[in-house]
Every structure is written in structure tokens, then in C-alpha cells.
Design an enzyme around this catalytic site. Structure first.
Site, PDB file in Angstrom:
ATOM      1  CB  ILE A 242      -0.926  -0.004   1.243  1.00 30.04           C
ATOM      2  CG1 ILE A 242      -1.738  -1.317   1.309  1.00 30.04           C
ATOM      3  CG2 ILE A 242      -1.852   1.216   1.211  1.00 30.04           C
ATOM      4  CD1 ILE A 242      -2.464  -1.537   2.630  1.00 30.04           C
TER       5      ILE A 242
ATOM      6  CG  ASN B 132       1.156   8.002   1.755  1.00 28.79           C
ATOM      7  OD1 ASN B 132       1.675   9.106   1.668  1.00 28.79           O
ATOM      8  ND2 ASN B 132       0.018   7.803   2.382  1.00 28.79           N
TER       9      ASN B 132
ATOM     10  CD  GLU C  44       7.057  -8.947   1.815  1.00 30.24           C
ATOM     11  OE1 GLU C  44       6.425  -7.882   1.599  1.00 30.24           O
ATOM     12  OE2 GLU C  44       8.091  -9.238   1.216  1.00 30.24           O
TER      13      GLU C  44
ATOM     14  CB  CYS D 171       9.315  -7.373   5.305  1.00 30.30           C
ATOM     15  SG  CYS D 171       8.145  -6.135   4.699  1.00 30.30           S
TER      16      CYS D 171
END
Ligand code: THU
Length: 145
Positions: free
Chosen positions: A47, A49, A59, A97
Site C-alpha cells: 500500500i 503513499n 508482508e 519485513c
């Protein structure tokens, strides 16, 4: 279901999550499917931005969904990613992650499945991706404040 069928199913769920990727800036769509010890599967996509740094990887989306639902024990994650819908290569998790995985997983046994199709995949242990990691066990050495 055989182990191969099970892994293929997890990879297909990662591709399903990838279809919901929000990546208007990089055009690199990722998807993940995280399997918990209790059998639940949590999907995640990246996602992005407009300010770039708030971007969340697939993840971490999957991990944060699971942990926020009260689930903390995990066995494996399937990860897929490719640029502008072109056939991709294996997409390895970024360092951030990997660190999040190490917070909630046993690095010796947790499996990271990197797939470029439901049939073509590599399975790595988290320890291979994050050797000599710093984790919650290290913090237990700290003096309480
Ligand atoms: N990304 C992931 O979602 N997972 C990875 O393992 C590597 C990178 C995302 C972040 C960003 O939205 C895009 O892929 C390009 O870096």
C-alpha cells in the site's frame, strides 16, 4: 492435500492479494499470504503513499493484520511481486519485513516462499534471510527500567 498442493494454494492466495495492490508510484505490485500455526491465512498487499515513506509492504500488511487480530504464531509466508504486470522474478522480502518476521517467528523454522508462478518457487528459512538477527530474546537481557 499434499505439501506441494498446500504451498501452491498459499502462492495462489498471495497472487490474489497482489491483485489488490495499491502501487501508483512504483508500479511494482506485491502480494503475500501468511499461514498461522492455527491454520488461519492472512493476505496482504503493498500500500503506497504520495509521501512515499508511509508505504507498507505486502508482508508487513499480512503480519499486522494477523497480530492486530490476536494471532502471533506463524509457520510460513508466500511472497510474490512484479513490475507493471510483467512476468516477474523471485521477490525477496525487504530488510524491514525480515525484521518484523523475526519478531513473531522462529527464525530456524519459519519458511519464506518466494514464487514467480504457482509452480516455480524457492523456500528459504528466515534464518537464511536474516542471519545473526536482533530479536525479542536480546531485549530480555536488558535491565528493567
Ligand atoms: N515491496 C513489498 O511489498 N515487499 C517486498 O518484499 C519488497 C518491496 C513493495 C514496496 C513498494 O510498494 C514496492 O514494492 C516497490 O518497492
Amino acid at each position: 492435500m499434499t505439501r506441494e498442493e498446500h504451498i501452491r494454494h498459499l502462492i495462489e492466495l498471495a497472487y490474489d492479494a497482489q491483485s489488490r495492490s495499491y502501487c501508483p508510484y512504483s508500479h511494482f505490485a506485491t502480494g503475500a499470504a501468511l499461514e498461522a500455526e492455527n491454520g488461519q491465512i492472512f493476505q496482504g498487499c503493498n500500500i503506497e503513499n504520495a509521501a512515499y515513506s508511509p508505504t507498507n509492504c505486502a508482508e508487513r500488511t499480512a503480519f499486522f493484520k494477523a497480530v492486530s487480530e490476536g494471532v502471533r504464531g506463524f509457520v510460513r509466508i508466500a511472497v510474490v511481486g512484479n513490475y507493471q504486470g510483467k512476468p516477474g522474478d523471485f521477490c525477496a522480502p525487504c530488510g524491514v519485513c525480515r525484521q518484523v518476521m523475526a519478531e513473531f517467528c522462529d527464525v530456524e523454522s519459519f519458511e519464506v516462499i518466494l514464487a514467480r508462478s504457482p509452480e516455480e518457487y524457492r523456500i528459504l528459512r528466515l534464518k537464511e534471510l536474516l542471519p545473526e538477527h536482533f530479536g525479542p530474546e536480546d531485549m530480555k537481557l536488558a535491565e528493567p527500567v
